[in-house]
Design an enzyme around this catalytic site. Structure first.
Site, mmCIF file in Angstrom:
data_model
loop_
_atom_site.group_PDB
_atom_site.id
_atom_site.type_symbol
_atom_site.label_atom_id
_atom_site.label_comp_id
_atom_site.label_asym_id
_atom_site.label_seq_id
_atom_site.Cartn_x
_atom_site.Cartn_y
_atom_site.Cartn_z
ATOM 1 N N GLU A 167 5.095 15.474 -13.351
ATOM 2 C CA GLU A 167 5.058 14.739 -13.371
ATOM 3 C C GLU A 167 4.454 13.657 -12.302
ATOM 4 O O GLU A 167 4.407 13.305 -11.486
ATOM 5 C CB GLU A 167 6.367 14.109 -14.296
ATOM 6 N N PHE A 181 -0.110 -1.849 -13.694
ATOM 7 C CA PHE A 181 -0.955 -0.798 -14.472
ATOM 8 C C PHE A 181 -1.785 0.399 -13.081
ATOM 9 O O PHE A 181 -2.054 -0.953 -12.636
ATOM 10 C CB PHE A 181 -1.725 -0.982 -15.168
HETATM 11 P P1 5GP Z 1 6.651 6.552 -20.203
HETATM 12 O O1 5GP Z 1 6.597 7.553 -21.273
HETATM 13 O O2 5GP Z 1 7.354 6.736 -19.182
HETATM 14 O O3 5GP Z 1 6.624 5.080 -20.088
HETATM 15 O O4 5GP Z 1 4.650 7.029 -19.421
HETATM 16 C C1 5GP Z 1 4.664 8.588 -18.471
HETATM 17 C C2 5GP Z 1 3.097 8.302 -19.141
HETATM 18 O O5 5GP Z 1 2.719 7.406 -19.314
HETATM 19 C C3 5GP Z 1 2.827 9.126 -18.049
HETATM 20 O O6 5GP Z 1 2.396 10.270 -17.737
HETATM 21 C C4 5GP Z 1 1.036 8.555 -17.756
HETATM 22 O O7 5GP Z 1 -0.108 9.819 -18.150
HETATM 23 C C5 5GP Z 1 1.196 7.128 -18.939
HETATM 24 N N1 5GP Z 1 1.436 5.922 -17.050
HETATM 25 C C6 5GP Z 1 2.606 5.198 -17.329
HETATM 26 N N2 5GP Z 1 2.655 4.352 -16.310
HETATM 27 C C7 5GP Z 1 0.747 4.351 -16.232
HETATM 28 C C8 5GP Z 1 0.001 3.647 -15.230
HETATM 29 O O8 5GP Z 1 0.719 2.875 -14.501
HETATM 30 N N3 5GP Z 1 -1.097 3.926 -15.584
HETATM 31 C C9 5GP Z 1 -1.678 4.838 -15.967
HETATM 32 N N4 5GP Z 1 -2.645 5.137 -15.807
HETATM 33 N N5 5GP Z 1 -0.918 5.662 -16.552
HETATM 34 C C10 5GP Z 1 0.561 5.303 -17.011
#
Ligand code: 5GP
Length: 177
Positions: free
Chosen positions: A95, A148
């Site tokens: 991931e 982000f």
């Molecule tokens: P989670 O479900 O853990 O909140 O987020 C996982 C997914 O969200 C990651 O695989 C990614 O696609 C997206 N994501 C989470 N944080 C970021 C970030 O800081 N930047 C970007 N571009 N995508 C993020």
């Protein structure tokens, strides 16, 4: 247009990818693995990481989405599932970034239903402060602050995936935190 500020350089990423590859080669010595790429964001990390692996290797892909623009929607959609049979296999889920952990939680539950022999997670970036589900990667490249991020596969509305480093984003008119 938003501005970007690099937080992890291409050199630091390469070094981390080599370290992660060495750890995985050591931990799975004498075994083969099925490496799973979580699309879209992981495609660059995945292709760099698997080329560090010297183990017998199979790859497969799945696609999940939970973010719209810079916010997690909290609702995880698995849009495309793997083709491989994972029963009895050593599976490594790769991931790009773990934030709330909700995406991995959904994927892991679904993978466990396929009876893998083992299931581990390798994440390049870990935003631990954002965690809502109890997910901790077995292999982590970098712990990152709650900004982000874009670059090295990560996007903002489809853009910036091709930047070689990882950058934080400053929205138009705002200060960098
Ligand atoms: P989670 O479900 O853990 O909140 O987020 C996982 C997914 O969200 C990651 O695989 C990614 O696609 C997206 N994501 C989470 N944080 C970021 C970030 O800081 N930047 C970007 N571009 N995508 C993020």
């Amino acid at each position: 247009m938003e501005e970007l500020s690099e937080v992890i350089s291409p050199g630091e990423i390469s070094e981390a990818v080599r370290r992660l590859g060495a750890e995985i080669n050591r931990d799975y010595a004498g075994r083969g693995i099925l490496a799973l790429c979580v699309l879209n964001g992981s495609f660059i990390f995945f292709s760099d990481l698997i080329r560090e692996l010297t183990l017998p290797l199979e790859v497969d892909f799945l696609r999940a989405r939970s973010y719209s623009s810079t916010e997690s929607s909290g609702e995880v959609k698995v849009e495309c599932w793997l083709k491989a049979d994972i029963e009895g296999k050593d599976v490594l889920l790769v991931e790009d970034i773990v934030d709330t952990g909700l995406t991995l939680n959904v994927i892991i539950q679904r993978l466990m239903a396929g009876n893998p022999k083992t299931l581990k997670v390798c994440a390049l970036l870990d935003k631990r402060a954002g965690r809502k589900a109890e997910i901790n990667p077995d292999y982590t490249g970098f712990l990152v602050d709650d900004h982000f991020l874009v670059g090295y596969g990560l996007d903002l509305d489809g853009r910036h995936r091709n930047i070689r480093g990882v950058c934080k984003v400053r929205p138009p008119g705002a200060e960098f935190p």
